[in-house]
Write an enzyme that holds these catalytic residues in place. Sequence first.
Site, PDB file in Angstrom:
ATOM      1  N   GLY A 237      62.179 -18.043 -73.638  1.00 56.90           N
ATOM      2  CA  GLY A 237      60.788 -18.227 -74.007  1.00 56.90           C
ATOM      3  C   GLY A 237      60.090 -17.069 -74.676  1.00 56.90           C
ATOM      4  O   GLY A 237      58.965 -17.218 -75.154  1.00 56.90           O
ATOM      5  N   GLU A 272      67.803 -16.925 -70.483  1.00 56.05           N
ATOM      6  CA  GLU A 272      68.252 -17.925 -71.454  1.00 56.05           C
ATOM      7  C   GLU A 272      67.471 -17.796 -72.759  1.00 56.05           C
ATOM      8  O   GLU A 272      66.788 -18.727 -73.176  1.00 56.05           O
ATOM      9  CB  GLU A 272      68.039 -19.335 -70.880  1.00 56.05           C
ATOM     10  CG  GLU A 272      68.697 -19.588 -69.545  1.00 56.05           C
ATOM     11  CD  GLU A 272      68.227 -20.900 -68.893  1.00 56.05           C
ATOM     12  OE1 GLU A 272      67.233 -21.494 -69.355  1.00 56.05           O
ATOM     13  OE2 GLU A 272      68.870 -21.323 -67.922  1.00 56.05           O
ATOM     14  N   GLY A 274      66.583 -17.870 -76.633  1.00 53.05           N
ATOM     15  CA  GLY A 274      67.064 -18.522 -77.843  1.00 53.05           C
ATOM     16  C   GLY A 274      66.367 -17.919 -79.051  1.00 53.05           C
ATOM     17  O   GLY A 274      66.913 -17.114 -79.807  1.00 53.05           O
ATOM     18  N   ARG A 275      65.089 -18.278 -79.194  1.00 51.32           N
ATOM     19  CA  ARG A 275      64.299 -17.852 -80.348  1.00 51.32           C
ATOM     20  C   ARG A 275      64.326 -16.340 -80.578  1.00 51.32           C
ATOM     21  O   ARG A 275      64.474 -15.885 -81.706  1.00 51.32           O
ATOM     22  CB  ARG A 275      62.845 -18.299 -80.138  1.00 51.32           C
ATOM     23  CG  ARG A 275      61.946 -18.104 -81.344  1.00 51.32           C
ATOM     24  CD  ARG A 275      60.468 -18.336 -80.956  1.00 51.32           C
ATOM     25  NE  ARG A 275      60.262 -19.581 -80.255  1.00 51.32           N
ATOM     26  CZ  ARG A 275      59.955 -20.743 -80.835  1.00 51.32           C
ATOM     27  NH1 ARG A 275      59.784 -20.805 -82.132  1.00 51.32           N
ATOM     28  NH2 ARG A 275      59.797 -21.834 -80.114  1.00 51.32           N
ATOM     29  N   ARG A 311      59.039 -26.934 -88.758  1.00 47.29           N
ATOM     30  CA  ARG A 311      58.085 -26.252 -87.870  1.00 47.29           C
ATOM     31  C   ARG A 311      56.648 -26.224 -88.402  1.00 47.29           C
ATOM     32  O   ARG A 311      55.713 -26.452 -87.638  1.00 47.29           O
ATOM     33  CB  ARG A 311      58.567 -24.830 -87.536  1.00 47.29           C
ATOM     34  CG  ARG A 311      59.933 -24.817 -86.798  1.00 47.29           C
ATOM     35  CD  ARG A 311      60.264 -23.468 -86.187  1.00 47.29           C
ATOM     36  NE  ARG A 311      59.386 -23.163 -85.088  1.00 47.29           N
ATOM     37  CZ  ARG A 311      58.338 -22.382 -85.135  1.00 47.29           C
ATOM     38  NH1 ARG A 311      58.053 -21.727 -86.238  1.00 47.29           N
ATOM     39  NH2 ARG A 311      57.588 -22.209 -84.088  1.00 47.29           N
ATOM     40  N   TYR A 315      54.510 -28.229 -85.705  1.00 46.93           N
ATOM     41  CA  TYR A 315      53.732 -27.386 -84.790  1.00 46.93           C
ATOM     42  C   TYR A 315      52.599 -26.646 -85.499  1.00 46.93           C
ATOM     43  O   TYR A 315      51.991 -25.774 -84.891  1.00 46.93           O
ATOM     44  CB  TYR A 315      54.622 -26.311 -84.147  1.00 46.93           C
ATOM     45  CG  TYR A 315      55.916 -26.765 -83.527  1.00 46.93           C
ATOM     46  CD1 TYR A 315      55.911 -27.609 -82.413  1.00 46.93           C
ATOM     47  CD2 TYR A 315      57.129 -26.330 -84.021  1.00 46.93           C
ATOM     48  CE1 TYR A 315      57.108 -27.998 -81.822  1.00 46.93           C
ATOM     49  CE2 TYR A 315      58.331 -26.710 -83.436  1.00 46.93           C
ATOM     50  CZ  TYR A 315      58.309 -27.544 -82.337  1.00 46.93           C
ATOM     51  OH  TYR A 315      59.498 -27.916 -81.756  1.00 46.93           O
ATOM     52  N   CYS A 341      58.216 -37.165 -99.838  1.00 49.21           N
ATOM     53  CA  CYS A 341      57.072 -38.036-100.130  1.00 49.21           C
ATOM     54  C   CYS A 341      56.227 -38.255 -98.895  1.00 49.21           C
ATOM     55  O   CYS A 341      56.263 -39.316 -98.263  1.00 49.21           O
ATOM     56  CB  CYS A 341      57.559 -39.355-100.697  1.00 49.21           C
ATOM     57  SG  CYS A 341      58.458 -39.086-102.219  1.00 49.21           S
ATOM     58  N   TYR A 370      65.219 -22.839 -84.380  1.00 47.66           N
ATOM     59  CA  TYR A 370      64.538 -24.121 -84.533  1.00 47.66           C
ATOM     60  C   TYR A 370      64.279 -24.425 -86.012  1.00 47.66           C
ATOM     61  O   TYR A 370      63.258 -24.994 -86.377  1.00 47.66           O
ATOM     62  CB  TYR A 370      63.252 -24.160 -83.683  1.00 47.66           C
ATOM     63  CG  TYR A 370      63.531 -23.795 -82.240  1.00 47.66           C
ATOM     64  CD1 TYR A 370      64.218 -24.690 -81.420  1.00 47.66           C
ATOM     65  CD2 TYR A 370      63.193 -22.549 -81.723  1.00 47.66           C
ATOM     66  CE1 TYR A 370      64.521 -24.346 -80.109  1.00 47.66           C
ATOM     67  CE2 TYR A 370      63.501 -22.199 -80.409  1.00 47.66           C
ATOM     68  CZ  TYR A 370      64.168 -23.109 -79.613  1.00 47.66           C
ATOM     69  OH  TYR A 370      64.484 -22.772 -78.320  1.00 47.66           O
TER      70      TYR A 370
END
Length: 412
Positions: A237, A272, A274-275, A311, A315, A341, A370
């Site tokens: 996170g 854990e 990731g980003r 993204r 978001y 489109c 992501y």
Amino acid sequence: MFSYSDSDLYCENVALADLATRVGTPAFVYSAQSILENYRAYDEAFQDIPHNVCYAVKANSSLAVLGLLARAGAGFDIVSGGELYRVLEAGADPAKVVFSGVGKTPDEVEYALASGIHRFNCESEAELLLVDAMAARRGVRPGFAVRVNPDVDANTHPYISTGLSEHKFGIAISEAPGVYERARKLVNLCADGVSCHIGSQILELSPILEAVDKVLALAASLGNAGFPIRHLDLGGGLGVAYHSGQKAPEIRAFIASLHDRLRASRLCVTVEPGRSIVGPAGILLTRVLYRKKNGPKEFVVVDAAMNDLIRPSLYRAHHEIIPVRQRPLPSITADVVGPVCESGDFLARDRTVANVMPGDYLAVCTAGAYGFVLSSNYNSRPRAPEVLVEGGAYRVIRRRETFEDLVRGETL
Ligand SMILES: *Cc1c(COP(=O)(O)O)cnc(C)c1O
């Protein structure tokens, strides 16, 4: 790892304009050095605490990226059978794989047990019953942690916030002791851990610290109640800087701020991330197709779109967009849009960008996490290739899809 030399943007020692000409655009480009440095920042910050850095595969699941991390000693956090297949293909040690996720299917649990993965982070009592029954059939006794929901607000985008009681994830921390008590009769499972994961793109440490204190307290009370708790999984996170002026928490400082209380717990700590490992290590290269004006509004139409990088559309995420070759021209304000489109197809809106011309290349920054994994074939657009740079060399780790790829598996 992405920097200008004279006026040309480089990834490590590779000039991105050359790479774009050879590989074509759009293309994702990753820096191996940057990925490894971010991984090692976690690994080294734990120093004298027993730990597992389990890279969260969902952030970027390309085989070569997984292989790079596996060779560096990383474990993996998976959320599906497909991710398990990928990490095994990449050469991962199953003993360093932890299986998270709210909806594990019986087939996935079976596959994970057959592969001998390390542990399960379980998110409901029904899942505990399933894993116990399947472990009994195989004659194994895996370790598990209940993923608890510590009810803290991660202050991030609602779609990637997971630690409030309104979310589908985990079991309320207040109910966890009862779940562990009832799990005593599940003799094919070993209640040896506690886990949590409160969300993604977290930029303030206080919610994480609050969650850590809550799970540490739970682990201690479970230990007192006779459970052999040895593992503490803090999830991932940690956020990254998407805006050029933004300050993201530094990995080493983050772990250092937890070091003393984690060491005092004498638990084996899993994280854990990731980003924060792959996000800043990647860019999306794109070529300018057109410039156009609709009334007062200016558009830069590029060959990458929402199907490549969703993204911004999904978001409202901000990604810096910088020229691959700098020119001494005043910048413009424009929407940077793709060919799909749909008006939701944009990479940036009302953005100050370089005064680019058709044929120029742009780099959409911080696209290593992501990015490709959320790409699709919408509008029947072949998915972009992925390129891994290592020093002065690069290799295509996933080739560009062809039109034949688009219809593979279909029948007329
Ligand atoms: C998504 C996820 C992660 C990784 O989150 P990042 O923000 O990419 O670090 C870790 N653990 C679990 C359970 C997840 O769902």
